[in-house]
Design a protein around this motif. Sequence first.
Motif, PDB file in Angstrom:
ATOM      1  N   VAL A   1       0.759  -1.404   0.043  1.00 43.76           N
ATOM      2  CA  VAL A   1       0.136   0.003  -0.023  1.00 43.76           C
ATOM      3  C   VAL A   1       0.767   1.023  -0.125  1.00 43.76           C
ATOM      4  CG1 VAL A   1      -1.836  -1.335   1.135  1.00 43.76           C
ATOM      5  CG2 VAL A   1      -0.347  -0.090   2.590  1.00 43.76           C
ATOM      6  N   SER A   2       2.143   1.138   0.298  1.00 45.05           N
ATOM      7  CA  SER A   2       3.059   2.211   0.382  1.00 45.05           C
ATOM      8  C   SER A   2       3.872   2.414  -0.845  1.00 45.05           C
ATOM      9  CB  SER A   2       3.849   2.329   1.637  1.00 45.05           C
ATOM     10  OG  SER A   2       2.981   2.309   2.634  1.00 45.05           O
ATOM     11  N   PHE A   3       4.354   1.161  -1.385  1.00 44.07           N
ATOM     12  CA  PHE A   3       5.419   1.235  -2.597  1.00 44.07           C
ATOM     13  C   PHE A   3       4.928   0.752  -3.786  1.00 44.07           C
ATOM     14  CE2 PHE A   3       8.373   0.561   1.436  1.00 44.07           C
ATOM     15  CZ  PHE A   3       8.445   1.682   1.746  1.00 44.07           C
ATOM     16  N   GLU A   4       4.197  -0.412  -3.583  1.00 43.60           N
ATOM     17  CA  GLU A   4       3.686  -0.829  -5.032  1.00 43.60           C
ATOM     18  C   GLU A   4       2.700   0.091  -5.546  1.00 43.60           C
ATOM     19  OE1 GLU A   4       4.939  -5.447  -4.119  1.00 43.60           O
ATOM     20  OE2 GLU A   4       2.851  -5.097  -4.009  1.00 43.60           O
ATOM     21  N   VAL A   5       1.976   0.752  -4.687  1.00 44.36           N
ATOM     22  CA  VAL A   5       0.875   1.516  -5.171  1.00 44.36           C
ATOM     23  C   VAL A   5       1.751   2.808  -5.935  1.00 44.36           C
ATOM     24  CG1 VAL A   5       0.935   3.170  -3.171  1.00 44.36           C
ATOM     25  CG2 VAL A   5      -1.086   2.849  -4.368  1.00 44.36           C
ATOM     26  N   VAL A   6       2.909   3.074  -5.656  1.00 46.65           N
ATOM     27  CA  VAL A   6       3.333   4.071  -6.743  1.00 46.65           C
ATOM     28  C   VAL A   6       4.272   3.574  -7.634  1.00 46.65           C
ATOM     29  CG1 VAL A   6       3.387   5.953  -4.692  1.00 46.65           C
ATOM     30  CG2 VAL A   6       5.311   4.317  -5.046  1.00 46.65           C
ATOM     31  N   GLY A   7       4.229   2.163  -7.880  1.00 47.72           N
ATOM     32  CA  GLY A   7       4.924   1.625  -8.986  1.00 47.72           C
ATOM     33  C   GLY A   7       6.167   0.823  -8.653  1.00 47.72           C
ATOM     34  N   LEU A   8       6.797   1.418  -7.248  1.00 45.28           N
ATOM     35  CA  LEU A   8       7.999   0.693  -6.844  1.00 45.28           C
ATOM     36  C   LEU A   8       8.014  -1.029  -7.032  1.00 45.28           C
ATOM     37  CD1 LEU A   8       8.931   3.071  -4.121  1.00 45.28           C
ATOM     38  CD2 LEU A   8       9.936   3.024  -6.372  1.00 45.28           C
ATOM     39  N   GLU A   9       9.122  -1.645  -7.221  1.00 46.49           N
ATOM     40  CA  GLU A   9       9.183  -2.975  -7.100  1.00 46.49           C
ATOM     41  C   GLU A   9       9.913  -3.312  -5.753  1.00 46.49           C
ATOM     42  OE1 GLU A   9      12.148  -6.495  -8.885  1.00 46.49           O
ATOM     43  OE2 GLU A   9      11.941  -4.630 -10.130  1.00 46.49           O
ATOM     44  N   VAL A  10       9.248  -4.061  -5.198  1.00 40.54           N
ATOM     45  CA  VAL A  10       9.584  -4.282  -3.746  1.00 40.54           C
ATOM     46  C   VAL A  10      10.693  -5.480  -3.600  1.00 40.54           C
ATOM     47  CG1 VAL A  10       9.184  -4.856  -1.331  1.00 40.54           C
ATOM     48  CG2 VAL A  10       7.536  -3.411  -2.800  1.00 40.54           C
ATOM     49  N   LEU A  11      11.849  -5.457  -3.082  1.00 45.44           N
ATOM     50  CA  LEU A  11      12.898  -6.314  -2.960  1.00 45.44           C
ATOM     51  C   LEU A  11      12.542  -7.118  -1.521  1.00 45.44           C
ATOM     52  CD1 LEU A  11      15.867  -4.691  -4.251  1.00 45.44           C
ATOM     53  CD2 LEU A  11      14.607  -6.130  -5.479  1.00 45.44           C
ATOM     54  N   PRO A  12      13.116  -8.327  -1.291  1.00 43.51           N
ATOM     55  CA  PRO A  12      13.016  -8.792  -0.142  1.00 43.51           C
ATOM     56  C   PRO A  12      13.555  -7.998   0.918  1.00 43.51           C
ATOM     57  CG  PRO A  12      13.745 -10.572  -1.662  1.00 43.51           C
ATOM     58  CD  PRO A  12      13.942  -9.191  -2.365  1.00 43.51           C
ATOM     59  N   PRO A  13      13.051  -7.774   2.161  1.00 43.18           N
ATOM     60  CA  PRO A  13      13.300  -7.015   3.503  1.00 43.18           C
ATOM     61  C   PRO A  13      14.433  -7.751   3.952  1.00 43.18           C
ATOM     62  CG  PRO A  13      11.642  -8.042   4.102  1.00 43.18           C
ATOM     63  CD  PRO A  13      11.615  -8.475   2.665  1.00 43.18           C
ATOM     64  N   HIS A  14      15.497  -7.052   4.723  1.00 42.29           N
ATOM     65  CA  HIS A  14      16.553  -7.367   5.469  1.00 42.29           C
ATOM     66  C   HIS A  14      16.244  -7.197   6.897  1.00 42.29           C
ATOM     67  CE1 HIS A  14      20.418  -7.691   7.446  1.00 42.29           C
ATOM     68  NE2 HIS A  14      20.543  -8.718   6.722  1.00 42.29           N
TER      69      HIS A  14
END
Length: 214
Positions: free
Chosen positions: A171-184
């Motif tokens: 809801v915060s990143f994919e909504v603006v088109g960002l590709e989400v990498l695995p978190p650390h």
Amino acid sequence: MNVLIIYAHPNPSSFNAALKDAAVDALKANGHSVDVSDLYAMKFDPVFKAEDYTQRVDKDSFHFYREALHAHETGSYASDILGEMKKVDRADLIIFQFPIWFSSWPAIIKGWIDRVFQAGYAFRYDAMYDTGLLKGKKVLLSITTGAPEVMYSNQGNAGDIYEMLRILSHVSFEVVGLEVLPPHLIFDVASMDRERGIAEIERYKDFLIAMVAT
Ligand SMILES: Cc1cc2nc3c(=O)[nH]c(=O)nc-3n(C[C@H](O)[C@H](O)[C@H](O)COP(=O)(O)OP(=O)(O)OC[C@H]3O[C@@H](n4cnc5c(N)ncnc54)[C@H](O)[C@@H]3O)c2cc1C
């Protein structure tokens, strides 16, 4: 690759600061360029407000979406927002570095997202998710917790942290088109000794270099 690190911690000699510094060093050593927004040092104002639009369309009634689109067309967002947008423009990858506070990101990170991922700049109602305006860029969360991993599992009081981060990222990143990498994630930092801290920093550097190589 151009990397932007959005870093939030009030203590410049914290473990989170060490992770941020290690990321800068490792990325630069591997030929990447790095910008850092040190939100506490910058005294970044996290409060989204009507004054963020310096040439209002309608001064009597505040409609954020209309004002945001106008500010985008005229370049009239507040200057600190414009400064952060320029850094985002340059970035191929945005890393958020922060400690978990009340099972979420610190308010200063939320405020950065509220104020920088503006309508017109990061999304429009007809340009979200697959067509979000920041498409082509990636994002990665680098997080520490005070609590042990079991608390953030399905068996723990706080629930599955990976599921929580998946929803937050959607809801915060994919909504603006960002590709989400695995978190650390580094768990149980509250009871961590320096020896484990040094090992965790090395593990993070290896993780990061592998991520930017993909
Ligand atoms: C308002 C608030 C709410 C919170 N809510 C939660 C919550 O909901 N869930 C949760 O799990 N936690 C919570 N916490 C705890 C918080 O997540 C942890 O305190 C934080 O993740 C620890 O990271 P730090 O950078 O502050 O570590 P620091 O306290 O700076 O360091 C921790 C340890 O890391 C080691 N270290 C530090 N620097 C280095 C270095 N340069 N090299 C090697 N080792 C080093 C040291 O052994 C040190 O003792 C909360 C804290 C606050 C203030």
